[in-house]
Design a protein around this motif. Structure first.
Motif, PDB file in Angstrom:
ATOM      1  N   ASN A  47       8.415   3.312  10.411  1.00  0.00           N
ATOM      2  CA  ASN A  47       7.361   2.583   9.707  1.00  0.00           C
ATOM      3  C   ASN A  47       7.851   2.185   8.319  1.00  0.00           C
ATOM      4  OD1 ASN A  47       5.420   2.748  11.760  1.00  0.00           O
ATOM      5  ND2 ASN A  47       4.764   4.778  11.092  1.00  0.00           N
ATOM      6  N   LEU A  48       7.835   0.893   8.044  1.00  0.00           N
ATOM      7  CA  LEU A  48       8.376   0.400   6.778  1.00  0.00           C
ATOM      8  C   LEU A  48       7.614   0.945   5.582  1.00  0.00           C
ATOM      9  CD1 LEU A  48       8.916  -3.317   7.845  1.00  0.00           C
ATOM     10  CD2 LEU A  48      10.679  -1.558   7.583  1.00  0.00           C
ATOM     11  N   GLU A  49       6.300   1.076   5.724  1.00  0.00           N
ATOM     12  CA  GLU A  49       5.477   1.514   4.598  1.00  0.00           C
ATOM     13  C   GLU A  49       5.701   2.980   4.246  1.00  0.00           C
ATOM     14  OE1 GLU A  49       2.742   1.520   8.304  1.00  0.00           O
ATOM     15  OE2 GLU A  49       4.454   0.380   7.482  1.00  0.00           O
ATOM     16  N   ASP A  50       6.378   3.731   5.135  1.00  0.00           N
ATOM     17  CA  ASP A  50       6.652   5.144   4.875  1.00  0.00           C
ATOM     18  C   ASP A  50       8.043   5.358   4.284  1.00  0.00           C
ATOM     19  OD1 ASP A  50       4.165   5.765   5.912  1.00  0.00           O
ATOM     20  OD2 ASP A  50       4.934   6.139   7.938  1.00  0.00           O
ATOM     21  N   GLN A  51       8.763   4.271   3.997  1.00  0.00           N
ATOM     22  CA  GLN A  51      10.157   4.403   3.555  1.00  0.00           C
ATOM     23  C   GLN A  51      10.332   4.069   2.073  1.00  0.00           C
ATOM     24  OE1 GLN A  51      13.080   2.728   6.242  1.00  0.00           O
ATOM     25  NE2 GLN A  51      11.772   3.079   8.014  1.00  0.00           N
ATOM     26  N   CYS A  52       9.230   4.070   1.317  1.00  0.00           N
ATOM     27  CA  CYS A  52       9.310   3.814  -0.126  1.00  0.00           C
ATOM     28  C   CYS A  52       9.256   5.137  -0.879  1.00  0.00           C
ATOM     29  CB  CYS A  52       8.180   2.877  -0.560  1.00  0.00           C
ATOM     30  SG  CYS A  52       8.192   1.287   0.297  1.00  0.00           S
ATOM     31  N   THR A  53      10.143   6.042  -0.531  1.00  0.00           N
ATOM     32  CA  THR A  53      10.088   7.418  -1.032  1.00  0.00           C
ATOM     33  C   THR A  53      11.201   7.738  -2.027  1.00  0.00           C
ATOM     34  OG1 THR A  53      11.379   8.123   0.888  1.00  0.00           O
ATOM     35  CG2 THR A  53       8.968   8.276   1.056  1.00  0.00           C
ATOM     36  N   HIS A  54      12.185   6.832  -2.165  1.00  0.00           N
ATOM     37  CA  HIS A  54      13.321   7.065  -3.056  1.00  0.00           C
ATOM     38  C   HIS A  54      13.292   6.055  -4.211  1.00  0.00           C
ATOM     39  CE1 HIS A  54      14.493   9.310   0.472  1.00  0.00           C
ATOM     40  NE2 HIS A  54      15.572   9.778  -0.131  1.00  0.00           N
ATOM     41  N   ARG A  55      13.870   6.438  -5.317  1.00  0.00           N
ATOM     42  CA  ARG A  55      13.913   5.528  -6.468  1.00  0.00           C
ATOM     43  C   ARG A  55      14.812   4.321  -6.202  1.00  0.00           C
ATOM     44  NH1 ARG A  55      14.688   9.494 -11.751  1.00  0.00           N
ATOM     45  NH2 ARG A  55      12.705  10.658 -11.531  1.00  0.00           N
ATOM     46  N   TYR A  56      15.792   4.492  -5.301  1.00  0.00           N
ATOM     47  CA  TYR A  56      16.783   3.441  -5.064  1.00  0.00           C
ATOM     48  C   TYR A  56      16.928   3.221  -3.566  1.00  0.00           C
ATOM     49  CZ  TYR A  56      17.635   5.522  -9.604  1.00  0.00           C
ATOM     50  OH  TYR A  56      17.448   6.066 -10.844  1.00  0.00           O
ATOM     51  N   LYS A  57      17.009   1.968  -3.172  1.00  0.00           N
ATOM     52  CA  LYS A  57      17.227   1.636  -1.762  1.00  0.00           C
ATOM     53  C   LYS A  57      18.414   0.690  -1.656  1.00  0.00           C
ATOM     54  CE  LYS A  57      14.163   1.406   1.329  1.00  0.00           C
ATOM     55  NZ  LYS A  57      13.075   1.013   2.255  1.00  0.00           N
ATOM     56  N   GLU A 112       0.830  -1.205   0.000  1.00  0.00           N
ATOM     57  CA  GLU A 112       0.000   0.000   0.000  1.00  0.00           C
ATOM     58  C   GLU A 112       0.865   1.257   0.000  1.00  0.00           C
ATOM     59  OE1 GLU A 112      -3.377   0.368  -0.285  1.00  0.00           O
ATOM     60  OE2 GLU A 112      -3.193  -1.760  -0.841  1.00  0.00           O
ATOM     61  N   GLY A 113       1.967   1.205   0.756  1.00  0.00           N
ATOM     62  CA  GLY A 113       2.879   2.352   0.794  1.00  0.00           C
ATOM     63  C   GLY A 113       3.494   2.645  -0.562  1.00  0.00           C
ATOM     64  N   ASN A 114       3.689   1.594  -1.377  1.00  0.00           N
ATOM     65  CA  ASN A 114       4.252   1.789  -2.710  1.00  0.00           C
ATOM     66  C   ASN A 114       3.374   2.677  -3.585  1.00  0.00           C
ATOM     67  OD1 ASN A 114       6.565   0.271  -2.336  1.00  0.00           O
ATOM     68  ND2 ASN A 114       5.642  -1.628  -3.049  1.00  0.00           N
ATOM     69  N   LYS A 115       2.075   2.711  -3.286  1.00  0.00           N
ATOM     70  CA  LYS A 115       1.139   3.466  -4.117  1.00  0.00           C
ATOM     71  C   LYS A 115       1.161   4.970  -3.813  1.00  0.00           C
ATOM     72  CE  LYS A 115      -2.027  -0.507  -4.214  1.00  0.00           C
ATOM     73  NZ  LYS A 115      -3.388  -0.988  -3.815  1.00  0.00           N
ATOM     74  N   LYS A 116       1.773   5.355  -2.698  1.00  0.00           N
ATOM     75  CA  LYS A 116       1.715   6.762  -2.286  1.00  0.00           C
ATOM     76  C   LYS A 116       2.474   7.678  -3.236  1.00  0.00           C
ATOM     77  CE  LYS A 116       1.220   5.689   2.661  1.00  0.00           C
ATOM     78  NZ  LYS A 116       1.861   5.799   4.005  1.00  0.00           N
ATOM     79  N   ILE A 117       3.632   7.200  -3.716  1.00  0.00           N
ATOM     80  CA  ILE A 117       4.455   8.032  -4.599  1.00  0.00           C
ATOM     81  C   ILE A 117       4.835   7.207  -5.821  1.00  0.00           C
ATOM     82  CG2 ILE A 117       6.530   9.439  -4.817  1.00  0.00           C
ATOM     83  CD1 ILE A 117       6.634   9.678  -1.804  1.00  0.00           C
ATOM     84  N   LYS A 118       4.507   7.673  -7.000  1.00  0.00           N
ATOM     85  CA  LYS A 118       4.902   6.975  -8.219  1.00  0.00           C
ATOM     86  C   LYS A 118       6.422   6.924  -8.317  1.00  0.00           C
ATOM     87  CE  LYS A 118       2.875   9.434 -11.321  1.00  0.00           C
ATOM     88  NZ  LYS A 118       2.382   9.854 -12.669  1.00  0.00           N
ATOM     89  N   TRP A 119       6.932   5.894  -8.957  1.00  0.00           N
ATOM     90  CA  TRP A 119       8.390   5.714  -9.037  1.00  0.00           C
ATOM     91  C   TRP A 119       9.060   6.948  -9.636  1.00  0.00           C
ATOM     92  CZ3 TRP A 119      12.629   5.625 -12.164  1.00  0.00           C
ATOM     93  CH2 TRP A 119      13.752   4.951 -11.682  1.00  0.00           C
ATOM     94  N   THR A 120       8.500   7.491 -10.696  1.00  0.00           N
ATOM     95  CA  THR A 120       9.127   8.637 -11.360  1.00  0.00           C
ATOM     96  C   THR A 120       9.113   9.896 -10.492  1.00  0.00           C
ATOM     97  OG1 THR A 120       7.003   8.999 -12.472  1.00  0.00           O
ATOM     98  CG2 THR A 120       8.710   7.828 -13.710  1.00  0.00           C
ATOM     99  N   ASP A 121       8.221   9.941  -9.494  1.00  0.00           N
ATOM    100  CA  ASP A 121       8.140  11.110  -8.616  1.00  0.00           C
ATOM    101  C   ASP A 121       8.965  10.938  -7.340  1.00  0.00           C
ATOM    102  OD1 ASP A 121       6.397  12.331 -10.389  1.00  0.00           O
ATOM    103  OD2 ASP A 121       4.607  11.552  -9.387  1.00  0.00           O
ATOM    104  N   ASP A 175       9.440  -1.552  -4.420  1.00  0.00           N
ATOM    105  CA  ASP A 175       9.343  -1.107  -5.811  1.00  0.00           C
ATOM    106  C   ASP A 175      10.527  -0.257  -6.235  1.00  0.00           C
ATOM    107  OD1 ASP A 175       7.025  -2.432  -6.340  1.00  0.00           O
ATOM    108  OD2 ASP A 175       5.762  -0.668  -6.614  1.00  0.00           O
ATOM    109  N   SER A 176      11.322   0.213  -5.306  1.00  0.00           N
ATOM    110  CA  SER A 176      12.535   0.947  -5.650  1.00  0.00           C
ATOM    111  C   SER A 176      13.578  -0.047  -6.152  1.00  0.00           C
ATOM    112  CB  SER A 176      13.075   1.689  -4.431  1.00  0.00           C
ATOM    113  OG  SER A 176      12.094   2.523  -3.864  1.00  0.00           O
ATOM    114  N   MET A 177      14.460   0.394  -7.051  1.00  0.00           N
ATOM    115  CA  MET A 177      15.529  -0.498  -7.497  1.00  0.00           C
ATOM    116  C   MET A 177      16.479  -0.724  -6.328  1.00  0.00           C
ATOM    117  SD  MET A 177      18.017  -0.306 -10.863  1.00  0.00           S
ATOM    118  CE  MET A 177      19.321   0.799 -10.289  1.00  0.00           C
ATOM    119  N   THR A 178      16.637  -1.969  -5.911  1.00  0.00           N
ATOM    120  CA  THR A 178      17.505  -2.290  -4.779  1.00  0.00           C
ATOM    121  C   THR A 178      18.956  -2.311  -5.233  1.00  0.00           C
ATOM    122  OG1 THR A 178      15.793  -3.564  -3.655  1.00  0.00           O
ATOM    123  CG2 THR A 178      18.075  -4.018  -3.044  1.00  0.00           C
ATOM    124  N   LEU A 179      19.777  -1.526  -4.559  1.00  0.00           N
ATOM    125  CA  LEU A 179      21.222  -1.518  -4.791  1.00  0.00           C
ATOM    126  C   LEU A 179      21.832  -2.432  -3.742  1.00  0.00           C
ATOM    127  CD1 LEU A 179      21.683   2.323  -5.361  1.00  0.00           C
ATOM    128  CD2 LEU A 179      20.917   0.568  -6.958  1.00  0.00           C
TER     129      LEU A 179
END
Length: 377
Positions: free
Chosen positions: A181-191, A120-129, A210-214
């Motif tokens: 909160n894990l669901e609030d940490q999907c804010t960057h394109r890369y993790k 659900e957290g992944n839906k908050k911010i689109k990857w490009t944003d 959904d972020s590209m994992t480095l």
């Protein structure tokens, strides 16, 4: 071989006629042992009457302790020891870690609910944003490789395209875990994923975003990671030149956004679909069944054992511990049989898969080398 593993084991587990018994030897770090035993009880509830009689030793510490090179001679009998991770040189038997049923000390929910919340957290911010930098938050004090990672943080002199934050879990506990909160940490394109003292339970939470994992080159593996491919599910990061490797990865991703987003989504799908709790239980079921086939003795209830049942375990705890147990309780058996165990790799097929992983990593390293030197490697 079972008795030989007692030297480092935290407990001996016996399943006999569908009932679960434990003989405890020493206390684990935090509540690892309790939630591991709780998870095994949930497996018995998930597949009642389907598990064979067995007896095993379990070590809840981090690093593997059964090196293969000590047991090369015929009939050398390596100890049969279960734990959460192993490495390419270890014979430890890899089992899902305790956090699949909740990690009370860090306020992390059982995996079934945590993965749902991250989705659900992944839906908050689109990857490009999302913020076009690499993100990591964790405890750097568990190992020097994490302390080395902090050198890659943005400063007045360098910007390695990384935004890194130290996590003080004691402070988080005092503040009610507002920043964890894990669901609030999907804010960057890369993790970034980097090991600590051994493997880290954070890997599944990072990949789920959904972020590209480095993924900084790991030493250890848990039960689900060896099926993942670089440039398909994650981007490989060198462990000897982390800062340069991270900067190139982010530059490449920001210049190839469609490909970077696809890698992030493939890694996330691998975690959310292949690592559903139903599949985790099937892995546990088949692992214990295959292990039980190797036993050459009839399991017995040893002295000083306690029979485990979920009602007693949950009632003996309180606060968040009890809440997590109630949350991860399997309330009814699974309908139907476990999945069919696929045949093992043959030698040629396994080598082909390993060669593919190595070639994909090598390709990324060649691109990185050319980025920094201007010359092909």
């Amino acid at each position: 071989m079972v008795e030989g593993a007692r030297r480092t084991a935290h407990f001996r587990l016996v399943i006999l006629d569908g009932r679960v018994y434990v003989e405890r030897y020493r206390k684990s770090l935090q509540t690892r042992d309790e939630f591991t035993l709780w998870g095994i009880l949930q497996l018995v509830r998930w597949y009642p009457g389907k598990l064979p009689d067995l007896e095993l030793m379990f070590d809840c510490d981090d690093r593997p302790v059964i090196p293969a090179n000590r047991f090369r001679r015929p009939n050398s009998n390596p100890p049969a020891l279960f734990r959460y991770c192993s490495d390419d040189w270890g014979l430890d038997i890899v089992f899902p870690d305790w956090s699949f049923w909740g990690w009370a000390e860090t306020n992390i929910k059982p995996w079934r609910n945590a993965s749902r919340d991250i989705k659900e957290g992944n839906k908050k911010i689109k990857w490009t944003d999302r913020v076009p930098y690499a993100y990591w938050r964790g405890n750097p004090n568990v190992h020097k490789k994490r302390q080395d990672l902090l050198r890659c943080n943005v400063s007045d002199h360098h910007d390695w395209n990384a935004r890194l934050y130290s996590q003080d879990w004691k402070k988080q506990a005092r503040d009610g875990y507002k920043e964890s909160n894990l669901e609030d940490q999907c804010t960057h394109r890369y993790k970034i994923y980097i090991e600590g003292w051994a493997w880290s339970v954070s890997q599944k939470y990072i990949l789920a975003c959904d972020s590209m994992t480095l993924l900084v080159k790991p030493v250890y593996h848990e039960f689900f990671t060896r099926g993942m491919l670089p440039f398909v599910h994650y981007w490989p990061i060198r462990d000897d030149q982390k800062c340069k490797s991270l900067k190139f990865a982010v530059e490449w991703g920001n210049n190839h956004t469609s490909e970077a987003q696809a890698i992030g989504e493939a890694g996330s799908e691998y975690i959310h679909e292949d690592l559903k709790m139903e599949n985790v239980y099937d892995y546990m079921f088949h692992l214990l069944n295959e292990y039980a086939k190797l036993l050459r003795f009839k399991p017995e209830i040893p002295p000083n054992t306690t029979e485990l049942c979920p009602e007693v375990m949950a009632c003996q705890t309180g606060g968040i511990w009890r809440n997590l147990m109630e949350e991860s309780l399997e309330k009814s058996p699974k309908e139907g049989a476990p999945c069919t165990l696929p045949p093992p790799y043959d030698a040629l097929g396994l080598q082909g898969f390993l060669d593919k992983k190595a070639n994909l990593t090598r390709q990324v390293e060649m691109w990185e080398h050319k980025y920094w030197t201007g010359f092909p490697k």
